[in-house]
Motif scaffolding. Structure first.
Motif: not given
Length: 273
Positions: A194-197, A226-235, A259-262
């Motif tokens: 996600i950093v490269a993205y 709500a299924k993901f522990s963090s916005d980074e995991a959702a992304q 994704a979400c609030k990432w």
């Protein structure tokens, strides 16, 4: 020659014809006693002798100078001889009409010194330190936080040469050299980076970049995030499932690719982009 004789004769003739100059000192004198008038410039000796001569001015008698009596100076009160007085005695006001016996700078300095000593004694409860060469040296307390390893006299009583040799051998045995290894290579099994993205994209959040089918609306979006522990995991999961072009998880309804609030802004700021 004849001209010279003629000139001399002319000068003699002119001098004989000149009238006599009257004496500037001649004048008329009137005698008040006899009433006589005389053509004379000076009064007679008798008139001069009868003139009144004023008395000589009187000179005041000079008084003898009386020597000023000197007062013997009182020696200054030192720290050794000074004794603290109670506060009431220092602040006491002398009775009306009384005059101090000694009114000098030495007495003022002694009074200020005594007052300072009394104030110090009243504040701390201890008398000031008497700085005298005859006093013993103050006691020096060792600081336990300072090492005395460089003091041979202090270490000599605690260690021996054999003990130091054994300690060096122990330290040598505990010394371990770690050989450098190659930097590990990231494999593709870790998932999308996600950093490269974040560094590859330039548009901010909320900018529509991809088309989306609005199915389920906001309720589906909230349940999916709500299924993901963090916005980074959702992304990361969003990119694994075909994002950013496809949104199979329903975490990117506005189509901005996030994704979400990432938010990719912190990564861009850290990289200087």
């Amino acid at each position: 020659m004849k001209r010279s004789i003629g000139a001399i004769c002319a000068l003699v003739t002119l001098s004989a014809c000149q009238p006599p100059v009257p004496d500037s000192a001649a004048g008329v004198f009137y005698d008040e006693v006899t009433g006589e008038h005389r053509n004379t410039a000076l009064p007679p000796a008798k008139a001069v002798s009868q003139e009144t001569i004023p008395d000589a001015p009187q000179v005041a008698t000079i008084q003898p100078v009386v020597p000023v009596q000197t007062t013997t100076a009182t020696p200054l009160t030192t720290t050794t001889t000074a004794k603290p007085r109670p506060t009431a005695a220092v602040n006491a006001v002398p009775p009306t009409g009384s005059v101090p016996a000694i009114n000098s700078d030495a007495a003022s300095i002694a009074s200020e010194t005594t007052a300072a000593l009394a104030a110090a004694s009243a504040n701390s409860g201890e008398l000031p330190l008497d700085a005298s060469p005859s006093n013993p040296a103050p006691q020096v307390f060792s600081n336990p936080g300072i090492s005395d390893e460089n003091d041979f006299a202090a270490v000599d009583g605690r260690r021996t040469i054999e003990a130091d040799a054994a300690r060096r051998q122990q330290n040598k045995a505990n010394y371990t050299v770690i050989q450098p290894t190659a930097v590990p290579v990231r494999t593709g099994d870790a998932g999308p980076n996600i950093v490269a993205y974040a560094l590859d994209t330039k548009h901010p959040r909320g900018t529509k970049m991809h088309s989306r089918l609005k199915i389920g609306g906001a309720s589906r979006y909230d349940k999916a995030c709500a299924k993901f522990s963090s916005d980074e995991a959702a992304q990361r999961a969003f990119l694994e499932k075909g994002g950013p072009k496809k949104d199979r998880l329903g975490v990117d309804p506005d189509g901005d690719g996030y994704a979400c609030k990432w938010d990719p802004s912190p990564f861009r700021v850290a990289a200087g982009n």
